[in-house]
Design an enzyme around this catalytic site. Structure first.
Site, PDB file in Angstrom:
ATOM      1  N   GLU A  76       0.662  -1.268  -0.126  1.00 11.17           N
ATOM      2  CA  GLU A  76      -0.167   0.138  -0.115  1.00 11.17           C
ATOM      3  C   GLU A  76       1.143   1.049   0.429  1.00 11.17           C
ATOM      4  O   GLU A  76      -0.215   1.960   0.422  1.00 11.17           O
ATOM      5  CB  GLU A  76      -1.055  -0.074   1.234  1.00 11.17           C
ATOM      6  N   HIS A  95      -0.869   5.593   7.679  1.00 10.10           N
ATOM      7  CA  HIS A  95      -1.527   5.120   7.533  1.00 10.10           C
ATOM      8  C   HIS A  95      -1.588   3.761   8.313  1.00 10.10           C
ATOM      9  O   HIS A  95      -0.417   3.313   8.291  1.00 10.10           O
ATOM     10  CB  HIS A  95      -1.278   4.668   6.112  1.00 10.10           C
ATOM     11  N   HIS A  97      -4.922   1.065  10.792  1.00  7.06           N
ATOM     12  CA  HIS A  97      -6.173   0.615  10.732  1.00  7.06           C
ATOM     13  C   HIS A  97      -6.469  -0.126  11.935  1.00  7.06           C
ATOM     14  O   HIS A  97      -6.603  -0.716  12.296  1.00  7.06           O
ATOM     15  CB  HIS A  97      -6.377  -1.320  10.313  1.00  7.06           C
TER      16      HIS A  97
HETATM   17 ZN   LIG Z   1      -4.116  -0.746   4.802  1.00  5.43          ZN
END
Ligand SMILES: [Zn+2]
Length: 242
Positions: A76, A95, A97
């Site tokens: 990603e 980034h 989660h």
């Molecule tokens: Zn991700």
């Protein structure tokens, strides 16, 4: 800041994220723009945030090839290259989660300024990326994420995670930490209130609080605390301010 200090700072940021609700096994990443314009310094793939040391931070080109440091590259990485390409004012991107942010985004609820933390991001509401809940695995999807972020400092990737984009590593990590806290607070309040509307700061109060609670000095003090709270972390970068 030297290249060594930059890598040390990214590693420190990763470990602060790990200590503050952003760990998701070996997924999630933090990057900083290369000061010489060669690309992006990014945590390498295969490690949890808590495991990252300076040597695990590599330089990738704008096309995602490793220029310096170890393989492999996160799938990603397009989030970082495309957001940094689209936003000259942004120096660092997180980034991850985190659970509360993913849960809040799934409810469709707005993020409201219930405590101080929400005012770092809203009003207006934090934008949402809904094109896919899948991985951001192509430059096209990276550009879509950058477009959804627009000129804001945070984006919720619905059914996936968060993007925080700021002017320094310190500010991006600090922002990611308080975004997760603001989302957790919102979920708790929404659960307790049921169908009742929540009491939040009015927009003018929220904007005033943003300036007061999260001035450059306040964010710098908050960052220093976050670094001190992680055991055995190198203090490089902590003196630099956000
Ligand atoms: Zn991700």
């Amino acid at each position: 800041m030297s290249r060594t200090e930059l890598r040390e700072l990214v590693a420190t940021g990763c470990r602060v994220l790990a200590a503050n609700g952003h760990s998701d096994l070996v997924w999630g990443h933090l990057s900083v723009r290369d000061p010489d314009g060669r690309g992006v310094w990014l945590k390498r793939a295969g490690l949890g945030f808590d495991e990252v040391r300076a040597d695990d931070v590599h330089l990738i080109s704008w096309d995602g090839d490793v220029v310096e440091g170890p393989e492999p590259v996160h799938l990603e990485h397009h989030i970082h290259t495309e957001v940094l390409r689209a936003r000259p004012d942004v120096a660092a991107v997180v980034h991850s989660h985190p659970e509360s942010a993913v849960a809040l985004a799934a409810t469709g609820l707005e993020l409201e300024p219930l405590g101080h933390e929400g005012t770092f991001f809203t009003p207006p509401d934090v934008p949402r990326f809904t094109e896919t809940g899948d991985l951001i695995r192509t430059p096209e999807l990276g550009r879509s994420v950058a477009a959804a972020l627009g000129d804001r400092n945070a984006l919720l990737l619905v059914n996936h995670g968060v993007v925080v984009a700021e002017s320094s590593v310190e500010r991006a990590v600090f922002g990611a930490v308080i975004l997760e806290k603001a989302c957790r607070m919102q979920l708790l309040a929404a659960m307790a209130a049921g169908a009742e509307p929540l009491r939040a700061s009015a927009p003018d109060e929220a904007i005033a609080k943003r300036a007061r609670c999260y001035s450059t000095r306040q964010v710098s003090l908050g960052w220093d605390y976050l670094v001190r709270s992680v055991p055995d972390v190198d203090m490089v970068g902590a003196q630099e301010g956000p």
